[in-house]
Design an enzyme around this catalytic site. Structure first.
Site, mmCIF file in Angstrom:
data_model
loop_
_atom_site.group_PDB
_atom_site.id
_atom_site.type_symbol
_atom_site.label_atom_id
_atom_site.label_comp_id
_atom_site.label_asym_id
_atom_site.label_seq_id
_atom_site.Cartn_x
_atom_site.Cartn_y
_atom_site.Cartn_z
ATOM 1 N N LYS A 78 0.836 -1.194 0.000
ATOM 2 C CA LYS A 78 0.000 0.000 0.000
ATOM 3 C C LYS A 78 0.875 1.250 0.000
ATOM 4 O O LYS A 78 2.057 1.187 0.353
ATOM 5 C CB LYS A 78 -0.930 0.017 1.213
ATOM 6 C CG LYS A 78 -0.185 0.027 2.543
ATOM 7 C CD LYS A 78 -1.108 0.379 3.693
ATOM 8 C CE LYS A 78 -0.295 0.512 4.967
ATOM 9 N NZ LYS A 78 -0.989 0.962 6.126
ATOM 10 N N GLY B 235 0.784 4.539 1.917
ATOM 11 C CA GLY B 235 0.183 5.348 2.970
ATOM 12 C C GLY B 235 0.537 6.809 2.752
ATOM 13 O O GLY B 235 1.104 7.171 1.727
ATOM 14 N N ALA B 236 0.209 7.635 3.745
ATOM 15 C CA ALA B 236 0.541 9.050 3.640
ATOM 16 C C ALA B 236 2.027 9.250 3.884
ATOM 17 O O ALA B 236 2.633 10.205 3.433
ATOM 18 C CB ALA B 236 -0.264 9.845 4.654
ATOM 19 N N GLU B 237 2.618 8.309 4.605
ATOM 20 C CA GLU B 237 3.996 8.420 5.047
ATOM 21 C C GLU B 237 4.962 7.725 4.113
ATOM 22 O O GLU B 237 6.072 8.194 3.912
ATOM 23 C CB GLU B 237 4.098 7.674 6.393
ATOM 24 C CG GLU B 237 3.812 8.501 7.584
ATOM 25 C CD GLU B 237 4.945 9.424 7.835
ATOM 26 O OE1 GLU B 237 5.983 8.946 8.284
ATOM 27 O OE2 GLU B 237 4.815 10.611 7.559
ATOM 28 N N ALA B 238 4.569 6.604 3.621
ATOM 29 C CA ALA B 238 5.548 5.735 2.987
ATOM 30 C C ALA B 238 4.873 4.727 2.078
ATOM 31 O O ALA B 238 3.669 4.517 2.157
ATOM 32 C CB ALA B 238 6.314 4.980 4.074
ATOM 33 N N ARG B 239 5.695 4.146 1.197
ATOM 34 C CA ARG B 239 5.237 2.971 0.466
ATOM 35 C C ARG B 239 5.577 1.765 1.315
ATOM 36 O O ARG B 239 6.657 1.690 1.897
ATOM 37 C CB ARG B 239 5.934 2.857 -0.884
ATOM 38 C CG ARG B 239 5.543 3.950 -1.843
ATOM 39 C CD ARG B 239 5.970 3.585 -3.268
ATOM 40 N NE ARG B 239 5.779 4.727 -4.149
ATOM 41 C CZ ARG B 239 6.758 5.520 -4.579
ATOM 42 N NH1 ARG B 239 8.007 5.275 -4.235
ATOM 43 N NH2 ARG B 239 6.500 6.544 -5.353
ATOM 44 N N VAL B 240 4.670 0.842 1.377
ATOM 45 C CA VAL B 240 4.882 -0.333 2.206
ATOM 46 C C VAL B 240 4.942 -1.568 1.309
ATOM 47 O O VAL B 240 4.028 -1.811 0.523
ATOM 48 C CB VAL B 240 3.751 -0.468 3.248
ATOM 49 C CG1 VAL B 240 3.962 -1.709 4.105
ATOM 50 C CG2 VAL B 240 3.678 0.778 4.122
ATOM 51 N N LYS C 26 9.356 -0.407 4.714
ATOM 52 C CA LYS C 26 8.712 0.906 4.654
ATOM 53 C C LYS C 26 9.654 1.880 3.997
ATOM 54 O O LYS C 26 10.737 2.132 4.520
ATOM 55 C CB LYS C 26 8.447 1.394 6.078
ATOM 56 C CG LYS C 26 7.009 1.346 6.486
ATOM 57 C CD LYS C 26 6.878 1.848 7.886
ATOM 58 C CE LYS C 26 5.954 3.022 7.930
ATOM 59 N NZ LYS C 26 5.463 3.244 9.297
ATOM 60 N N ASP D 122 -0.071 8.806 15.998
ATOM 61 C CA ASP D 122 -0.998 8.471 14.911
ATOM 62 C C ASP D 122 -1.806 7.236 15.284
ATOM 63 O O ASP D 122 -1.848 6.253 14.546
ATOM 64 C CB ASP D 122 -0.206 8.234 13.616
ATOM 65 C CG ASP D 122 -1.123 8.071 12.393
ATOM 66 O OD1 ASP D 122 -2.302 8.443 12.476
ATOM 67 O OD2 ASP D 122 -0.636 7.560 11.365
#
Lengths: 236, 335, 175
Positions: free
Chosen positions: A20, A22-27, A40, A143
């Site tokens: 996925k 996310g807002a922070e990172a690709r996982v 991450k 978070d």
């Protein structure tokens, strides 16, 4: 030299399975030294100023690693950190195999016909206890959502483990204000994600209050922060 | 065909708009502008609205080419907003509804923004970033409510911009935000400011007090120009907004963003949001100042949806409220 | 007997581990390593929980070497340094390298995947008995490991000792 290395990582990433963004990172899901691993990658966010981006990305990578270790030392389950590359901002983490997010778990337990109320209350209680333990260690998650909590089924245990993840916005603080806001963030995410769970969340808070030595001041701050939200003038 | 007239005056704009089945027939507006360094006070704002509201009403009807008899429903802003201006506008709405013999509808101001944005952009089920002088919220629809996933835990982003404008005496004409945006285009030096994101929530008060403290020192020592401060403030605030919007999108699995509210017409914010959307294959919807900034048509549009789903507000219930959360409203017009 | 793995992140690198017990010439081996006659890291296996621990250290060492960020002078000393929970280099060698009286040793080789290092050469140099790397746990000194890595009893409730050890190794740059 640095280029050679980032080539290695980016080539590695191109073969990994993207789970996925996310807002922070690709996982990604991958194997690392033979183990099922979650990778991450905090890739550059081009919408923000490069100076700000580098600062945030570095800080969050470091904080994630620090808070994971701090939590584990206190006996709070989090994924093991295997390896960190601070130049490409990649963290290699233990994959919690066979796990389910608390969010999905609540959603399926809320389906009509599933009379899992007592079980959900038990879960809310455990979440409260674990967050109390985390706050007693002065770790602020930053978070908290039901997506950032995993349930790991262990065949040998009847109860599944609760694993906290996604510590990118975490930091250290002993201030009741910071802990109160941490709970406030969870409350909003919880109630907006899971409609009609006010009483369930109450149970969570009760258990938090009962488990933490310093909960009174935190709950007081939580009430203050809630009130701030309601009292805000909201003009315009 | 359903024709709804909407009255809006919750802050320093007074607007009256007429909507006929998705078509904006008219939408005149006036803004109460204060001198540089000053905000708008409730009683002065109400006085301004009182002075112009009948002129604006006349314009709305004339531009639409309609007579009162053509109107099916009178919608007005019930809240949230400033008490005195809200009362002024509600009073006029109640009066014309009784004069014309039409049903009344009290509308949540935030819902007005969302429904107007959906109408103009045709966004289907977007994650909504609602940013204005009094509000900063990230909203998504589920189970008959516009649910607030993230919001400011202290002051609104527009309030932060307005108060910064007052600190360095930027003009309020046409709006402080617009002038900051123009000055920011000439800024180049990035000044580091606090950055406070808490999950899907944000906090702006720390940035404001920091910049209030350092602005004059930095400007008088020549360390940076006012334009650089405008630039850095926008870059910081908007990065935070884009970040929480993206977090909410990831959380909800959404592939659409709609920006509404007065700050939403800032082109730099739209540009940054666009870059984020492109990076995740999502679509951005935004509107220009006609519909982003408070206006009457947005109240008419939300009123239209409510009226068509069978709602009306009885005269004795036609009060106003300064605090009225977006998620208090049951959305009876969506699945 | 020996255990060889490719590093996923650096696919042209392979790591081989060889484990020996009843070693009688640890002093001599150490001298060989210092003089560069053995190109491998000599590790005290009583401080190891699992071969994975060595792989984590080796992967990080190759990464540091490629990015020019090694804290020590060679890839092999870097592996030893990476095993330690602290950033004190001499302390790391003292705890994780071999000492003159040690009677067991783990030899770690890192090489290009097209090379085939002479394992028999290593085996010939060690006066001791080679055992399967899988037997490592029988040599581990758990009490000392827990003490050195400061593993708390609570922590062992939420994961294995290996988890605790690896997590400290991976995070020591920022703690």
């Amino acid at each position: 030299m640095a280029q050679e290395k980032s080539m290695a990582v980016s080539e590695f990433l191109s073969n990994a399975e993207l789970l996925k963004q996310g807002a922070e990172a690709r996982v990604y899901r991958t194997k690392f030294l033979g183990k099922p691993t979650i990778l991450k990658e905090r890739f550059p966010k081009r919408y923000r100023h490069p100076v700000l981006d580098e600062k945030l990305t570095h800080r969050r990578t470091v904080q994630e690693v620090r808070s994971i270790l701090r939590c584990r030392k206190a006996g709070i389950s989090t994924p093991v950190v295997y390896f960190v590359d601070y130049t490409t901002h990649c963290i290699f983490l233990e994959e919690i195999v066979g796990s389910l997010t608390v969010r999905d778990h609540i959603a399926s337990a809320q389906q009509p016909g599933s009379c899992a109320d007592a079980e959900l209350e038990q879960l809310a209680k455990r979440i409260g206890q674990i967050l109390a333990k985390m706050h007693d260690e002065d770790v602020i998650h930053g978070d908290l959502t039901t997506s950032n909590m995993l349930l790991r089924r262990r065949p040998e245990n009847k109860e599944s483990d609760l694993v906290l993840i996604d510590f990118g916005l975490s930091y250290n603080s002993a201030l009741p204000e910071d802990k109160g806001v941490d709970l406030y963030v969870l409350e909003k995410a919880f109630l907006s994600t899971h409609p009609n769970t006010e009483s369930l969340f109450e149970k969570l808070l009760k258990s938090y209050a009962a488990s933490s030595k310093r909960s009174a001041a935190v709950i007081k701050k939580l009430d203050e922060v809630r009130l701030r939200g309601r009292k805000r003038s909201m003009v315009g | 065909m359903t024709v709804v007239i909407g009255f809006e005056g919750s802050a320093n704009k007074i607007g009256i708009g007429i909507i006929r089945d998705g078509e904006v027939l008219s939408n005149p507006r006036r803004t109460y502008i204060t001198p540089p360094g000053q905000g708008f006070m409730p009683s002065d704002t109400a006085r301004h609205h009182r002075a112009v509201i009948l002129t604006v009403l006349k314009e709305a009807l004339e531009q639409a080419g309609l007579k009162p008899a053509d109107i099916d429903c009178v919608a007005y802003t019930k809240g949230p907003g400033m008490g005195a201006p809200l009362v002024t506008v509600a009073l006029v709405a109640r009066t014309v509804a009784q004069l014309w013999g039409k049903p009344l509808l009290g509308v949540n101001h935030c819902i007005g923004h969302i429904e107007m944005g959906r109408l103009i952009t045709q966004a289907n089920n977007p994650t909504v970033l609602y940013v204005s002088g009094g509000n900063t919220q990230v909203i998504a629809y589920s189970e008959r409510r516009y649910r607030i996933f993230g919001e400011t835990i202290d002051i609104a982003v527009g309030n932060c911009l307005d108060r910064f404008a007052r600190v360095i005496k930027i003009s309020n004409d046409p709006s402080p935000g617009y002038n900051i945006e123009q000055m920011a285009k000439k800024g180049s030096q990035y000044v580091e400011l606090p950055y406070t994101v808490k999950g899907m929530d944000v906090s702006f008060s720390g940035i404001l007090s920091y910049i209030e403290e350092v602005a004059h020192k930095m400007l008088s020592s020549g360390q940076c120009a006012a334009e650089d401060l405008c630039f850095s403030l926008q870059e910081t605030l908007f990065s935070m907004l884009v970040e929480i919007t993206e977090r909410a999108m990831a959380h909800c699995g959404s592939q659409e963003v709609l920006i509404v509210g007065g700050v939403g017409c800032n082109l730099r914010l739209q540009e940054m949001m666009g870059v984020m959307c492109k990076e995740r294959g999502a679509k951005l919807f935004a509107t220009d100042e006609r519909f982003c900034i408070d206006n009457g048509a947005m109240i008419a549009q939300a009123g239209w949806e409510m009226f068509r789903s069978g709602q009306v507000t009885e005269l004795e219930d036609s009060w106003i409220t300064q605090r009225y959360r977006t998620d208090e409203v049951e959305v009876t017009w969506r699945d | 007997m020996d255990f060889t793995r490719e590093l996923e992140l650096f696919p042209d690198h392979k790591v081989t581990q060889l484990l020996f017990k009843d070693v009688k010439n640890s002093r001599e081996l150490r001298q060989c390593a210092v003089e560069g006659k053995i190109s491998g890291a000599l590790i005290n296996p009583t401080m190891l929980v699992n071969p994975f621990q060595v792989l984590v250290a080796a992967n990080k060492a190759v990464h540091s070497q490629k990015s020019g960020k090694m804290k020590t002078r060679s890839l092999y000393s870097e592996i030893i340094f990476n095993l330690s929970p602290t950033n004190n280099i001499s302390e790391a060698f003292k705890r994780f390298g071999i000492s003159d009286g040690d009677d067991s040793v783990m030899v770690v080789l890192v090489y290009d995947r097209n090379e085939s290092p002479s394992l028999s050469n290593i085996v010939a140099k060690v006066d001791g008995q080679q055992v399967p790397v899988g037997d490592l746990s029988s040599l581990s000194n758990l009490t000392k490991i827990k003490q050195l890595y400061k593993v708390t009893p609570q922590e062992e409730k939420c994961g294995t000792l290996l988890d605790a050890v690896v997590c400290r190794m991976a995070s020591k740059d920022v703690v």
